[in-house]
Design a protein around this motif. Structure first.
Motif, PDB file in Angstrom:
ATOM      1  N   VAL A  37      32.995 -82.285  31.564  1.00 19.74           N
ATOM      2  CA  VAL A  37      33.913 -80.374  31.712  1.00 19.74           C
ATOM      3  C   VAL A  37      32.403 -79.939  33.175  1.00 19.74           C
ATOM      4  N   LYS A  38      31.304 -80.038  32.648  1.00 16.40           N
ATOM      5  CA  LYS A  38      30.624 -79.565  33.071  1.00 16.40           C
ATOM      6  C   LYS A  38      30.352 -80.187  34.689  1.00 16.40           C
ATOM      7  N   GLN A  39      30.471 -81.891  34.164  1.00 12.52           N
ATOM      8  CA  GLN A  39      30.360 -82.444  35.695  1.00 12.52           C
ATOM      9  C   GLN A  39      31.630 -82.480  36.226  1.00 12.52           C
ATOM     10  N   ALA A  40      32.433 -81.636  36.232  1.00 12.74           N
ATOM     11  CA  ALA A  40      33.844 -81.224  36.499  1.00 12.74           C
ATOM     12  C   ALA A  40      33.733 -79.859  37.688  1.00 12.74           C
ATOM     13  N   HIS A  41      33.243 -79.048  36.655  1.00 11.89           N
ATOM     14  CA  HIS A  41      33.169 -78.134  37.723  1.00 11.89           C
ATOM     15  C   HIS A  41      32.401 -78.264  38.733  1.00 11.89           C
ATOM     16  N   TRP A  42      30.983 -78.990  38.350  1.00 13.46           N
ATOM     17  CA  TRP A  42      30.144 -78.966  40.062  1.00 13.46           C
ATOM     18  C   TRP A  42      30.300 -79.636  40.444  1.00 13.46           C
ATOM     19  N   PHE A  56      37.049 -74.724  34.819  1.00 13.63           N
ATOM     20  CA  PHE A  56      36.526 -75.747  33.971  1.00 13.63           C
ATOM     21  C   PHE A  56      34.720 -74.947  33.266  1.00 13.63           C
ATOM     22  N   ASP A  57      34.804 -73.775  33.865  1.00  7.95           N
ATOM     23  CA  ASP A  57      33.432 -73.552  32.658  1.00  7.95           C
ATOM     24  C   ASP A  57      33.433 -72.893  31.736  1.00  7.95           C
ATOM     25  N   LYS A  58      34.872 -72.272  32.310  1.00  5.34           N
ATOM     26  CA  LYS A  58      35.305 -71.747  30.591  1.00  5.34           C
ATOM     27  C   LYS A  58      35.746 -72.269  29.627  1.00  5.34           C
TER      28      LYS A  58
HETATM   29 FE   LIG Z   1      28.293 -72.382  37.388  1.00  9.67          FE
END
Ligand SMILES: [Fe+2]
Length: 161
Positions: A37-42, A56-58
């Motif tokens: 999910v962090k990969q998607a967020h970035w 995505f961060d939440k």
């Molecule tokens: Fe961030």
């Protein structure tokens, strides 16, 4: 890995060992999902960038909280929590992230697929914990299932138009 430490939780040792084994697979899979999910967020680009980037961060923050509680249930049962990144890669039930995803829809598709696999796995873990007469672990999994199904709806709502 077997139960290693003294635990006065009133369940047979072999039951605690089996519960810890599954908790560690759920832990690994949760850490893997959070990293995806962090990969998607970035990396997300395109329409509604900011709303999706924030969503995505939440979602990732919620998964991080679940991972902590899963690990601490494993240690409460006398187990050793196996939560490093390397251990997580070995034990996770998920495929690697869709690394070619660029636009929002590609990322959301990739995440919904993985949330779907994750929630199926957690449903199985609930049944197993119930069969082993541990309502505490079953309740924790149920809370995680409720939270991840809700987030799966937030994600898939971006696709159902
Ligand atoms: Fe961030």
């Amino acid at each position: 890995m077997s139960t290693r430490f003294t635990s006065h939780v009133a369940l047979p040792d072999e039951t605690k060992t089996a519960l810890v084994e599954t908790l560690n697979v759920v832990l690994a899979t949760t850490i893997d999902l959070k990293s995806q999910v962090k990969q998607a967020h970035w990396n997300i680009k395109g329409p509604q960038f900011f709303a999706r980037h924030e969503l995505f961060d939440k979602v990732a923050i919620k998964l991080r909280g679940f991972a902590d509680r899963i690990a601490e249930r494993a240690t409460t049962l006398g187990g050793y929590a196996e939560g490093t990144v390397r251990l997580s890669v070995e034990a996770s039930k998920l495929p690697e992230y869709e690394l070619r995803a660029v636009d929002g829809k590609q990322h959301i598709h990739a995440l919904v697929e993985r949330f779907s696999a994750y929630t199926v796995f957690v449903r199985g873990a609930i049944k197993e914990a119930e069969a082993k007469n541990d309502p505490v672990t079953a309740d924790l999994y149920t809370e995680i299932l409720q939270g991840t199904e809700l987030d799966m709806w937030f994600l898939e709502s971006h696709l159902n138009v």
